[in-house]
Design an enzyme around this catalytic site. Structure first.
Site, PDB file in Angstrom:
ATOM      1  N   HIS B 274      22.211  91.764  38.046  1.00  0.00           N
ATOM      2  CA  HIS B 274      23.670  91.663  37.976  1.00  0.00           C
ATOM      3  C   HIS B 274      24.226  91.050  39.253  1.00  0.00           C
ATOM      4  CE1 HIS B 274      23.802  95.159  34.882  1.00  0.00           C
ATOM      5  NE2 HIS B 274      23.540  93.997  34.320  1.00  0.00           N
ATOM      6  N   ALA B 296      32.141 115.039  45.854  1.00  0.00           N
ATOM      7  CA  ALA B 296      33.462 115.096  45.227  1.00  0.00           C
ATOM      8  C   ALA B 296      33.466 115.989  43.980  1.00  0.00           C
ATOM      9  CB  ALA B 296      33.923 113.688  44.865  1.00  0.00           C
TER      10      ALA B 296
END
Lengths: 420, 614
Positions: B274, B296
């Site tokens: 990619h 988080a």
């Protein structure tokens, strides 16, 4: 398709050729010459008369920076000195940061004695483009980053809405307008000529004319269709320290000619774990799994094919890998992972046909080198494709373990490496 | 009306830009097993052709309209709010921008790979400004289970059934990689009640919509109980999700994994498949991102291998919290197997309509009667040899091939006045093309013109084989009132022999093992010429008779073969083939001269109409 660095030589030539379209009083002549391993220096001097008339700067032009700090810049030299320097350094090894590589290309340009060093750079991010400008340019620009003006250009509103003049540093004095016009032109050059990054650090002014001293640029190679003419005959060199092996170059050439994607990077030709993974996403995950299991050092290559390559393309791709992996024997034997996710539209049987053809050709060598093959794939026609592979194992007498979508994608990695 | 967290539902209809017949059929098959009431493709936009396109809706065939331009399609189908854009990387930008200019189009999926970054950023910014959504570029798309599928997402129908994508589950999934979307559907369906919606934003640096955009929609959608995402090294998209997590904008449990942990272990910098998959800073590495996700509060597996286990654990958690709706599994209608696929996998068979025994173009190399075209050329088989292969399926001995070529040369032309040439000249003068003019000439070949070759061969063969003496044969024909075919010439006579006949006879005498029928015919000729000097064996008769002699003197032909030649009119074929050379010459001759329309002079016609009194 990605952002690709270009040589300073090409960046400066493009600037000299194209910027006047946006800034009519820009009169930098683009006196630059590039010496590569096969360059005839006498011929070069004959073609570029300034080489023997002016004092020169010589520096490697191979996509790495901080050349002065590495002692690789020759300043204020005569042509004879420049020549000698190039002949000495050409083909020698240099270490830049952690990367060692061979010096192969040198930029030669007139030496410009100067005091003032200015800085301008343009980069892009999701929200738009950013222009950075400073009167305190040069090697230490990062230390004086607080003095750099940052001008954001909205993707849709464009440069015309950015009030450049008011954002130019006050220290420019009566040259503010000239610099604003230069920056605006440079921005248009940047956005219309396929750039993804552009930095001139430093540039200086000689009798009021702007002269770039050092340039770094990246192009978006997807712009080729639109920008081919503007780019002219430039090439995309490999990053410093990485030269393409003939096999990598071969795959790159096939890749360039097809709508499908074929990638090959050789990491360690002596490694005994080889991969041929379908899909940009899946290939990364297989590589992750191999290194998670502690085999990063044994991983011979990164390889990816996707976008429904045809039988011929997968045949050549496979042959290239088989050729590489059967050059040197390893007492542990070798492992080839033919993996992939569940394809959306790639015809698995068709891509496998090419792989099978190549494997068949290498039957003797595969046995000699004790190659074990692990296959995992799903998607259109996968049953047929897996059947082909299973039959092939029996036919060739080479161990081929075959798995379908019912087996977790990377399961073949521990299976294969446990045996290694 | 749809809620704005939902891009697609069971009534969403789309345009497919590009004539992508497989993708369109896949979308409709998905609709069918999802028991949609209307097809998810309302029309096709095909810049090179307007019209209709036939597709299957289950077992039935339906028609989809096809338009040349986006505005044409929009005008006819104002209810359509999605465009699946299969335009190539060269035109993906302009077509997407044009689609977004249409008020009714709200979502565009851009499939093309290799769209330039600046174009991608302009598309993304334009979509944001207009409150529209772009999925891609460089993606397969995505789907809402049981509702709408973009193009080829999720691959084959078997896979859709295996991953239960024909009905909604409770997991919202988003990844960069389109190739991994299907794998994720598989993993998630094995470890939960399945996908509600799955999107792949594409592996480029600047996707039109980000993973966070989709995650925020999943957060707002009450049908979705948990979210899963699969990120990649490079870029900062994942940090936007992490910020949203920290800010409490994502409250549903999030399973997250960032691939590319290997990058730091590999020597040098590898450009993965990619374009966006490259970490330029420490922050962009997979390790840093995974750690930040975990900090988080996301559910982060140890590696991709555990992704499914973590999905299962989180699914159990939301289920125990009563956040997963119970539903009964619907029946899945079966989609009939495509004929081509069933045939290629040996599931079905079907009798063929035609049989061909002379040539084969289905393999790697063209075959004439089993012989490779390259061998035909290498062995210099010539036109005679090729006729042997394609008309007789035999490799003729050299002298036979050369005899055929001799015949073709002799019959190639006979001047402009004979029927075939004349007709082709008249047609050509009337402005008809080469093929029509040639056909016009060919159509004159028959019982009176050219056809004597066949007739002569047949009559002489019959007489000879039934044991009639030449005298008996001549008498018999006279009794029946039939002129002997192959006998007689308008000008040539015993004293003024036809050169062509002489050539053929001398070739045959030199090369054929026997010339029984010729000998018989010459005896007949001696009787007929005794009556009248021009009743000689003519060129047609000579060709027909010698061809039969050739066959019976050459051991590769059976009696059946010889009977077939006469019965099926092979020999007229020889005449038509040879004479075509001449006719094409005459036609080209007229064309080069720019010849005008030919009208036969009236003075050359005797008008003899019935008088009024009669």
């Amino acid at each position: 398709m990605a952002q690709r660095g270009i040589r300073e030589f090409d960046a400066k030539r493009m600037l000299a050729r194209l910027l006047p379209e946006y800034l009519n009083d820009f009169n930098y002549k683009g006196e630059v010459a590039l010496a590569g391993p096969d360059t005839d220096l006498d011929g070069m001097a004959a073609e570029n008369l300034w080489l023997t008339k002016k004092k020169l700067v010589v520096k490697p032009d191979q996509l790495f920076g901080k050349r002065g700090a590495h002692g690789l810049v020759l300043l204020d030299a005569t042509w004879q000195q420049a020549r000698k320097y190039i002949e000495e350094k050409m083909g020698s090894e240099a270490v830049v940061g952690n990367t060692a590589g061979m010096l192969t290309h040198f930029l030669i340009e007139p030496y410009i004695p100067h005091e003032e060093e200015l800085y301008v750079a343009i980069s892009s991010d999701y929200e738009g483009d950013n222009i950075f400008f400073s009167t305190e340019g040069g090697v230490c620009v990062e230390e004086k980053w607080d003095q750099v003006a940052r001008i954001h250009v909205d993707t849709l509103k464009g440069i015309d809405k950015a009030d450049l003049l008011s954002r130019m540093p006050a220290s420019l004095g009566d040259r503010k307008e000239q610099m604003a016009r230069f920056v605006e032109a440079l921005f248009k050059f940047y956005s219309e000529c396929g750039f993804a990054y552009l930095e001139i650090n430093p540039f200086t002014l000689v009798d009021g004319s702007i002269i770039p001293l050092d340039m770094v640029a990246k192009l978006d190679d997807a712009e080729e269709f639109w920008c081919r003419k503007k780019w002219g005959d430039l090439e995309f060199p490999e990053p410093f320290g990485r030269s393409l092996s003939p096999e990598e170059q071969y795959i790159k050439d096939i890749d360039a000619k097809t709508g499908a994607s074929l990638k090959l990077t050789i990491l360690n030709p002596r490694g005994h774990v080889w991969t041929m993974i379908a899909g940009g996403g899946a290939s990364v995950i297989y590589t992750d799994t191999i290194s998670d299991l502690g085999f990063a050092g044994e991983l011979a290559n990164y390889g990816e094919y996707s976008g429904d390559p045809n039988t011929e393309e997968t045949y050549h791709y496979t042959k290239t890998i088989l050729d590489l992996m059967t050059r040197e024997k390893d007492p542990r034997g070798k492992i080839l992972l033919i993996g992939g996710a569940i394809a959306n539209f790639t015809d698995v049987a068709n891509t496998f046909k090419g792989i099978v053809m190549a494997l068949r050709e290498y039957r003797v060598k595969l046995k000699e080198h004790g190659v074990k093959i692990y296959v995992r794939r799903g998607g259109p026609n996968y049953e047929e494709g897996l059947k082909l592979m299973r039959r092939l194992g029996t036919e060739l007498g080479v161990p081929i373990e075959v798995f379908g979508p019912e087996t977790h994608m990377t399961r073949i990695v521990p299976l294969a490496l446990k045996e290694a | 009306m749809r809620e704005n967290y939902s891009l697609f539902d069971r009534n969403t209809q789309s345009f497919v830009y590009g004539y992508q017949v497989n993708a369109i059929q896949r979308m409709l098959d998905f609709d069918y097993i999802s028991r949609r009431e209307t097809p998810s493709v309302a029309a096709i936009i095909n810049p090179s052709r307007a019209g209709i396109h036939k597709v299957f809706w289950g077992t039935r065939e339906i028609l989809l309209p096809m338009y040349r331009t986006i505005p044409d399609a929009v005008a006819k189908h104002p209810q359509v709010d999605v465009m699946v854009n299969f335009a190539s990387h060269r035109s993906a930008f302009e077509t997407t921008m044009e689609a977004m200019d249409q008020d009714s189009i709200m979502t565009v999926a851009v499939i093309a790979e290799g769209v330039p970054e600046r174009q991608a950023r302009i598309m993304a910014a334009t979509a944001r400004e207009k409150g529209k959504t772009i999925i891609g570029p460089a993606t397969v798309g995505g789907l809402v289970a049981g509702a709408f599928r973009i193009g080829n997402t999720a691959g084959t129908i078997e896979n859709i059934v295996a991953s239960r994508l024909y009905r909604p589950g409770c997991v919202g999934f988003v990844s960069k990689s389109g190739g991994m979307l299907n794998e994720a559907f598989n993993i998630i369906s094995r470890n939960s009640n399945g996908i509600f919606e799955g999107m792949a934003i594409g592996g480029d640096r600047y996707p039109g919509s980000t993973m966070l955009d989709h995650i925020l929609r999943f957060e707002a959608n009450p049908e979705i109980a948990m979210i899963a995402c699969l990120g990649e090294l490079g870029g900062e998209d994942e940090y936007r999700i992490i910020e949203a997590l920290k800010a409490g904008k994502i409250t549903k449990p999030l399973v997250a994994w960032v691939t590319g942990t290997c990058a730091t272990m590999l020597p040098g910098s590898v450009q993965f498949g990619h374009a966006g998959a490259k970490a330029d800073t420490e922050k962009e590495t997979a390790r840093a991102k995974n750690q930040a996700f975990a900090e988080a509060g996301a559910h982060v597996p140890n590696s991709f291998d555990d992704y499914g286990d973590v999905v299962a654990r989180v699914y159990q958690m939301v289920k125990e919290q009563g956040k997963v709706k119970e539903f009964a599994e619907p029946d899945v209608p079966t989609i009939p197997v495509d004929y081509g696929k069933a045939l290629s996998t040996g599931l079905i068979r079907r009798p063929t309509t035609f049989i061909c025994t002379i040539s084969d173009d289905s393999g790697e190399e063209l075959l004439y009667a089993g012989k490779k075209i390259s061998d035909v050329l290498e062995q210099n088989m010539g036109i005679g040899g090729v006729i042997g292969l394609l008309w007789f399926k035999k490799e003729l001995p050299d002298y036979a091939s050369r005899f055929i070529e001799l015949v073709l040369q002799i019959v190639a032309d006979h001047g402009p006045a004979v029927s075939a040439a004349h007709n082709s000249i008249v047609a050509s003068c009337a402005g008809k093309d080469l093929i029509s003019s040639l056909a016009s000439g060919l159509l004159t070949i028959g019982p009176r013109f050219g056809g004597a070759i066949d007739d002569a061969a047949r009559e002489f063969k019959m007489a000879y084989e039934s044991g009639l003496t030449p005298e008996q044969f001549v008498t018999e024909m006279k009794r029946k009132g039939i002129n002997i075919p192959g006998i007689g010439h308008r000008i040539k006579s015993v004293k003024n022999p036809d050169m062509r006949v002489q050539l053929l006879i001398s070739y045959a005498r030199k090369n054929f093992a026997r010339t029984d029928l010729l000998n018989y015919a010459l005896q007949v000729e001696s009787i007929t010429t005794a009556k009248k000097g021009n009743l000689i064996l003519n060129v047609d008769g000579c060709i027909g008779i010698l061809f039969l002699d050739l066959m019976s003197s050459c051991d590769i032909f059976s009696k059946q073969d010889i009977d077939d030649v006469v019965k099926h009119g092979y020999l007229n074929g020889l005449f038509a083939l040879g004479r075509s050379i001449g006719m094409i010459g005459h036609i080209l001759d007229q064309k080069r001269q720019g010849a005008r329309l030919y009208r036969h002079p009236t003075e050359d016609i005797n008008y003899m109409l019935p008088t009024p009194e009669e």
